[in-house]
Write an enzyme that holds these catalytic residues in place. Structure first.
Site, PDB file in Angstrom:
ATOM      1  N   CYS A   1       0.833  -1.206   0.000  1.00  0.00           N
ATOM      2  CA  CYS A   1       0.000   0.000   0.000  1.00  0.00           C
ATOM      3  C   CYS A   1       0.866   1.254   0.000  1.00  0.00           C
ATOM      4  O   CYS A   1       1.463   1.599   1.025  1.00  0.00           O
ATOM      5  CB  CYS A   1      -0.910  -0.022   1.231  1.00  0.00           C
ATOM      6  SG  CYS A   1      -1.958   1.420   1.370  1.00  0.00           S
TER       7      CYS A   1
ATOM      8  N   CYS B   1      -0.525   4.157   2.128  1.00  0.00           N
ATOM      9  CA  CYS B   1      -0.308   3.946   3.564  1.00  0.00           C
ATOM     10  C   CYS B   1       1.145   4.215   3.940  1.00  0.00           C
ATOM     11  O   CYS B   1       1.423   4.865   4.943  1.00  0.00           O
ATOM     12  CB  CYS B   1      -0.613   2.499   3.959  1.00  0.00           C
ATOM     13  SG  CYS B   1      -2.127   1.833   3.281  1.00  0.00           S
ATOM     14  N   ASP B   2       2.063   3.673   3.157  1.00  0.00           N
ATOM     15  CA  ASP B   2       3.456   3.589   3.621  1.00  0.00           C
ATOM     16  C   ASP B   2       4.447   4.450   2.846  1.00  0.00           C
ATOM     17  O   ASP B   2       5.601   4.585   3.272  1.00  0.00           O
ATOM     18  CB  ASP B   2       3.922   2.118   3.559  1.00  0.00           C
ATOM     19  CG  ASP B   2       3.078   1.231   4.463  1.00  0.00           C
ATOM     20  OD1 ASP B   2       2.599   1.738   5.495  1.00  0.00           O
ATOM     21  OD2 ASP B   2       2.882   0.056   4.133  1.00  0.00           O
TER      22      ASP B   2
HETATM   23  P1  FAD Z   1     -10.241  -6.185   6.395  1.00  0.00           P
HETATM   24  O1  FAD Z   1      -9.491  -5.285   7.290  1.00  0.00           O
HETATM   25  O2  FAD Z   1      -9.491  -7.018   5.410  1.00  0.00           O
HETATM   26  O3  FAD Z   1     -11.120  -7.132   7.336  1.00  0.00           O
HETATM   27  C1  FAD Z   1     -11.807  -8.231   6.828  1.00  0.00           C
HETATM   28  C2  FAD Z   1     -12.032  -9.193   7.978  1.00  0.00           C
HETATM   29  O4  FAD Z   1     -12.942 -10.209   7.554  1.00  0.00           O
HETATM   30  C3  FAD Z   1     -10.759  -9.905   8.424  1.00  0.00           C
HETATM   31  O5  FAD Z   1     -10.559  -9.668   9.803  1.00  0.00           O
HETATM   32  C4  FAD Z   1     -11.028 -11.388   8.129  1.00  0.00           C
HETATM   33  O6  FAD Z   1     -10.488 -12.245   9.112  1.00  0.00           O
HETATM   34  C5  FAD Z   1     -12.547 -11.437   8.125  1.00  0.00           C
HETATM   35  N1  FAD Z   1     -13.091 -12.490   7.276  1.00  0.00           N
HETATM   36  C6  FAD Z   1     -12.800 -12.723   5.963  1.00  0.00           C
HETATM   37  N2  FAD Z   1     -13.539 -13.755   5.505  1.00  0.00           N
HETATM   38  C7  FAD Z   1     -14.310 -14.166   6.548  1.00  0.00           C
HETATM   39  C8  FAD Z   1     -15.289 -15.191   6.690  1.00  0.00           C
HETATM   40  N3  FAD Z   1     -15.605 -15.988   5.668  1.00  0.00           N
HETATM   41  N4  FAD Z   1     -15.895 -15.361   7.895  1.00  0.00           N
HETATM   42  C9  FAD Z   1     -15.562 -14.549   8.949  1.00  0.00           C
HETATM   43  N5  FAD Z   1     -14.643 -13.564   8.870  1.00  0.00           N
HETATM   44  C10 FAD Z   1     -14.032 -13.373   7.679  1.00  0.00           C
HETATM   45  N6  FAD Z   1      -4.840   1.472   5.412  1.00  0.00           N
HETATM   46  C11 FAD Z   1      -4.694   2.732   5.893  1.00  0.00           C
HETATM   47  O7  FAD Z   1      -5.643   3.502   5.906  1.00  0.00           O
HETATM   48  N7  FAD Z   1      -3.483   3.164   6.387  1.00  0.00           N
HETATM   49  C12 FAD Z   1      -2.398   2.356   6.458  1.00  0.00           C
HETATM   50  O8  FAD Z   1      -1.322   2.787   6.894  1.00  0.00           O
HETATM   51  C13 FAD Z   1      -2.539   1.008   5.981  1.00  0.00           C
HETATM   52  N8  FAD Z   1      -1.485   0.161   6.022  1.00  0.00           N
HETATM   53  C14 FAD Z   1      -1.668  -1.144   5.653  1.00  0.00           C
HETATM   54  C15 FAD Z   1      -0.601  -2.027   5.813  1.00  0.00           C
HETATM   55  C16 FAD Z   1      -0.777  -3.372   5.515  1.00  0.00           C
HETATM   56  C17 FAD Z   1       0.402  -4.318   5.729  1.00  0.00           C
HETATM   57  C18 FAD Z   1      -2.028  -3.833   4.990  1.00  0.00           C
HETATM   58  C19 FAD Z   1      -2.216  -5.302   4.649  1.00  0.00           C
HETATM   59  C20 FAD Z   1      -3.061  -2.945   4.787  1.00  0.00           C
HETATM   60  C21 FAD Z   1      -2.900  -1.599   5.119  1.00  0.00           C
HETATM   61  N9  FAD Z   1      -3.942  -0.679   4.969  1.00  0.00           N
HETATM   62  C22 FAD Z   1      -3.803   0.601   5.444  1.00  0.00           C
HETATM   63  C23 FAD Z   1      -5.221  -1.061   4.336  1.00  0.00           C
HETATM   64  C24 FAD Z   1      -6.295  -1.399   5.389  1.00  0.00           C
HETATM   65  O9  FAD Z   1      -5.785  -2.383   6.249  1.00  0.00           O
HETATM   66  C25 FAD Z   1      -7.568  -1.881   4.706  1.00  0.00           C
HETATM   67  O10 FAD Z   1      -8.009  -0.923   3.760  1.00  0.00           O
HETATM   68  C26 FAD Z   1      -8.684  -2.113   5.721  1.00  0.00           C
HETATM   69  O11 FAD Z   1      -8.265  -3.005   6.734  1.00  0.00           O
HETATM   70  C27 FAD Z   1      -9.924  -2.697   5.043  1.00  0.00           C
HETATM   71  O12 FAD Z   1     -10.886  -2.949   6.010  1.00  0.00           O
HETATM   72  P2  FAD Z   1     -12.060  -4.023   5.772  1.00  0.00           P
HETATM   73  O13 FAD Z   1     -12.819  -4.047   7.033  1.00  0.00           O
HETATM   74  O14 FAD Z   1     -12.737  -3.741   4.491  1.00  0.00           O
HETATM   75  O15 FAD Z   1     -11.312  -5.421   5.528  1.00  0.00           O
END
Ligand code: FAD
Ligand code: NAP
Length: 318
Positions: free
Chosen positions: A134, A137-138
């Site tokens: 990302c 982010c970084d």
């Molecule tokens: P996610 O955070 O992916 O959450 C999805 C959840 O669903 C997970 O916990 C998973 O376990 C659960 N899940 C999936 N399938 C199932 C299922 N079948 N049953 C039950 N549970 C399930 N964003 C920023 O704004 N700033 C940053 O600095 C930043 N740095 C990042 C660094 C890294 C290394 C990564 C990987 C991402 C970063 N991001 C950052 C991006 C950010 O993490 C994502 O945009 C955000 O987490 C998305 O949120 P979400 O809730 O849509 O999905």
């Protein structure tokens, strides 16, 4: 029967839970297969979430989110959802991997998307400590420093252009000599004096120490020559897997409309093509893949779900 089932407990799912319960829905369960927090808990440094004045780890950022939601009545079930369907009538059927089945009047799917790995040595070990997926982010952490970008699609090239505005030099490493990205983007890449192309080359190993990454070894496919790039940051953009499996039905179709990349098509209120079914966060079309955006989506979807459930109750449909 649940008023609302939330699938996924990242920033989108947790915020949906907060808004849904605080907004009056009483029977709300968030199914999260692991600990709540989501993908951001993999990051060691976050500094772009509003209100955070010091750099925090993703774990620290998310620490209090579950507690806040639970105060208003959200229930967390640590379980993996295998399928969401609507076999008959208006009710959704939530099937869990442990064999249990629950029914719900509305559903918000927040299962995110997973950046693919390129598969080189050290990539997994240094993820969040110098290996990133990302740039928004970084990228700032590498201001005026040299970085490497891996990939040849639209994401890699667009992110390389973004990083070129912040970093002193960007090495763009691609395994072929032709790009998948749009020609106009390729043209901008070739015109940039900050971007150096390393083509027909694959990453071999990222190395460093407890402080993080200190370099990347890249192998030229034609000559076998290994180039050692002393970069502190390596950005991997080799595609995404959208976590949409819970929407796949027994006959292989999906419960709602997806685009050609498997992302859930939503409107500005996070409504999908199926009434009462919402999608929020990284799983949806055009997601900026940021915590703040996922949280906003979750709030938006919950407000829609409350209105939908109230409509069912008013019309005595459920
Ligand atoms: P996610 O955070 O992916 O959450 C999805 C959840 O669903 C997970 O916990 C998973 O376990 C659960 N899940 C999936 N399938 C199932 C299922 N079948 N049953 C039950 N549970 C399930 N964003 C920023 O704004 N700033 C940053 O600095 C930043 N740095 C990042 C660094 C890294 C290394 C990564 C990987 C991402 C970063 N991001 C950052 C991006 C950010 O993490 C994502 O945009 C955000 O987490 C998305 O949120 P979400 O809730 O849509 O999905
Ligand atoms: P993508 O198009 O699938 O490109 C992935 C890139 O990574 C390809 O260049 C691929 O090489 C390379 N790659 C894959 N596995 C690799 C490995 N193990 N090691 C090294 N390199 C590897 O993914 P994306 O760029 O994320 O784009 C996804 C979709 O979103 C695409 O359809 C894209 O057009 C779209 N998108 C559009 C825009 C826009 O329109 N502005 C912006 C971003 C994304 P090969 O080329 O050799 O296969």
């Amino acid at each position: 029967m649940l008023d609302l089932a939330i699938i996924g407990g990242g920033p989108a799912g947790l915020t949906a839970g907060l808004y849904a319960t605080r907004g009056g829905l009483e029977n709300v369960v968030m199914y999260e297969k692991g600990m709540p927090g989501g993908a951001i808990t993999l990051s060691s440094e976050v500094e772009n979430y509003p209100g955070i004045t010091e750099t925090v780890s993703g774990m620290e950022l998310m620490e209090k989110w579950p507690e806040q939601c639970m105060r208003f009545g959200l229930r967390h079930e640590m379980a993996e959802v295998s399928r969401v369907s609507r076999p008959e009538g208006l009710c959704f059927k939530i099937q869990l991997s442990n064999g249990s089945v629950e029914s719900a009047k509305s559903v918000i799917v927040c299962t995110g998307s997973t950046p693919r790995r390129a598969g080189f040595k050290g990539e997994k070990e240094f993820l969040g400590r110098g290996v990133s997926t990302c740039a928004t982010c970084d990228g700032f952490f590498y201001r005026d420093k040299e970085v490497a970008v891996i990939g040849g699609g639209d994401t890699a090239l667009e992110e390389a252009l973004y990083l070129a505005k912040i970093c002193s030099r960007v090495y763009l490493i691609h395994r072929r000599d032709e790009f998948r990205a749009a020609p106009s983007t390729v043209k901008r890449i070739k015109e940039s004096d900050k971007i150096e192309l390393i083509l027909n080359a694959v990453p071999e190993e990222v190395y460093g120490d407890a402080m993080g990454v200190s370099g990347l070894k890249v192998k030229r496919k034609d000559t076998g020559e290994v180039i050692d790039l002393p970069v502190p940051g390596v950005f991997v953009f080799v595609g995404f897997d959208v976590n949409n499996e819970v929407l796949r039905q027994e006959d292989g179709t999906f419960l709602c409309d997806l685009n050609e990349h498997g992302e859930v098509i939503v409107d500005l209120a996070m409504k999908t093509s199926e009434s009462g079914l919402f999608a929020a966060g990284d799983i949806r079309i055009m997601s900026p893949k940021q915590v703040v955006c996922a949280a906003g989506d979750g709030a938006n979807a919950a407000i829609g779900a409350i209105a939908y459930v109230e409509h069912l109750h008013r019309e005595k449909l459920c």
